[in-house]
Design an enzyme around this catalytic site. Structure first.
Site, short mmCIF file in Angstrom:
data_model
loop_
_atom_site.label_atom_id
_atom_site.label_comp_id
_atom_site.label_asym_id
_atom_site.label_seq_id
_atom_site.Cartn_x
_atom_site.Cartn_y
_atom_site.Cartn_z
N SER A 162 0.87 -1.19 0.13
CA SER A 162 0.00 0.02 -0.02
C SER A 162 0.75 1.17 0.07
O SER A 162 1.52 1.42 -0.79
CB SER A 162 -0.91 -0.13 1.26
OG SER A 162 -2.36 0.52 0.80
N LYS A 214 -22.62 18.68 7.40
CA LYS A 214 -21.48 19.04 8.20
C LYS A 214 -21.23 18.01 9.18
O LYS A 214 -20.00 17.68 9.64
CB LYS A 214 -22.25 20.11 9.32
CG LYS A 214 -21.01 20.58 10.35
CD LYS A 214 -19.86 21.16 9.59
CE LYS A 214 -18.75 21.63 10.64
NZ LYS A 214 -17.62 22.22 9.94
#
Length: 294
Positions: A162, A214
């Site tokens: 990765s 939000k």
């Protein structure tokens, strides 16, 4: 020690990671126990079992910062930059510390080595499962952009997965030992849902917000379908960046990189896929580099 756990949790949960899944599970299982999370489920609905794990040793809580004399070793004109353990954006150390390596330290070491007149070549000595997305690809571009000034080899001891592989791919050559591995070219984002635990405990959480999105991804709330779609789009964009970066660095067609589907390849299998250049023990690889400089 426990006052630092919430900060660590914010760097693992609800944040994109380029890390090998097995390493992510270790960190999650350890945090779950410390944060009072009784059960953790994978996306495939399999339960993640708790593990015995020493967070103080792994994440450096046991002792404060230390003084580092030098950031890399100069061995016969070759700068050896050690990259091991979990990768984080900012560690404040020039060398790996307590199971982690900071992109900030790697960057500083690499720039110093490239400007050091006594350094003829650079070795990225990598054994890492990856880590944070933040800071990873800017560092990869920096190393890739320095190709041609001095030889840059990634010598794996033992694996680069990765984010660790993203760094390795930026080098001129990647050498992997026969039992080592490369790949895991993918991105993972993990959401933890505390809503049921909060309700069971008798607590109510009220958010007062400006902006409909939000609190998307807040652990106190279940993840809505709309939020999941938006986060999936972000992860797809990061995954495409990863694929395109490896394709550029390794001169491989993006479709070939994408076709790996984040699989990991051991030794020769990684070379066959074009993800590494040769299978060789780390010491033999270092001698091979020295021979090119003679």
């Amino acid at each position: 020690m426990t006052h630092r756990l919430p900060h660590l949790a914010t760097r693992i949960f609800n944040a994109p990671l380029v890390i090998h899944p097995a390493k992510a599970e270790i960190a999650i299982a350890a945090l779950a126990d410390r944060l009072g999370i009784s059960r953790v489920w994978r996306a495939d609905q399999g339960e993640m079992r708790p593990l015995m794990f020493d967070m103080e040793d792994e994440y450096g809580f046991a002792e404060p910062g230390r003084t580092v004399v030098s950031g890399y070793d100069n061995i016969a004109g070759v700068a050896r930059i050690e990259i091991c353990g979990t990768l984080v954006q900012r560690l404040g150390e020039l060398r790996p510390y307590s199971g982690m390596t900071g992109y900030d330290g790697i960057r500083q070491n690499f720039v110093m080595a490239m400007d050091d007149p006594e350094v003829k070549a650079v070795v990225l000595d990598i054994d890492s499962p990856g880590g944070e997305v933040a800071g990873c690809f800017d560092l990869v571009d920096l190393i890739y952009g320095a190709r041609g000034r001095k030889p840059i080899w990634a010598i794996l001891d033992e694996s680069a997965y990765s984010g660790g592989y993203a760094l390795a791919s930026s080098a001129d050559k990647i050498i992997v030992p026969r039992t080592g591995g490369v790949g895991s070219i993918g991105v993972v984002w993990m959401h933890v849902d505390w809503s049921k635990a909060i309700t069971t405990s008798g607590l109510d959480v009220t958010f007062v917000t400006y902006g409909d999105r939000k609190v998307d991804g807040a652990p106190e709330l279940p993840l809505s379908a709309e939020a999941l779609d938006r986060f999936q789009a972000d992860i797809n964009s990061m995954g495409d960046l990863f694929v395109e970066t490896v394709a550029r660095n390794r001169s491989i067609a993006p479709d070939r990189v994408r076709a790996t589907q984040a699989s990991c390849y051991m030794g020769a299998a990684g070379v066959e896929r074009g993800l590494a250049d040769a299978v060789m023990a780390p010491d033999a690889a270092f001698r091979a580099l020295l021979n090119t400089l003679a």
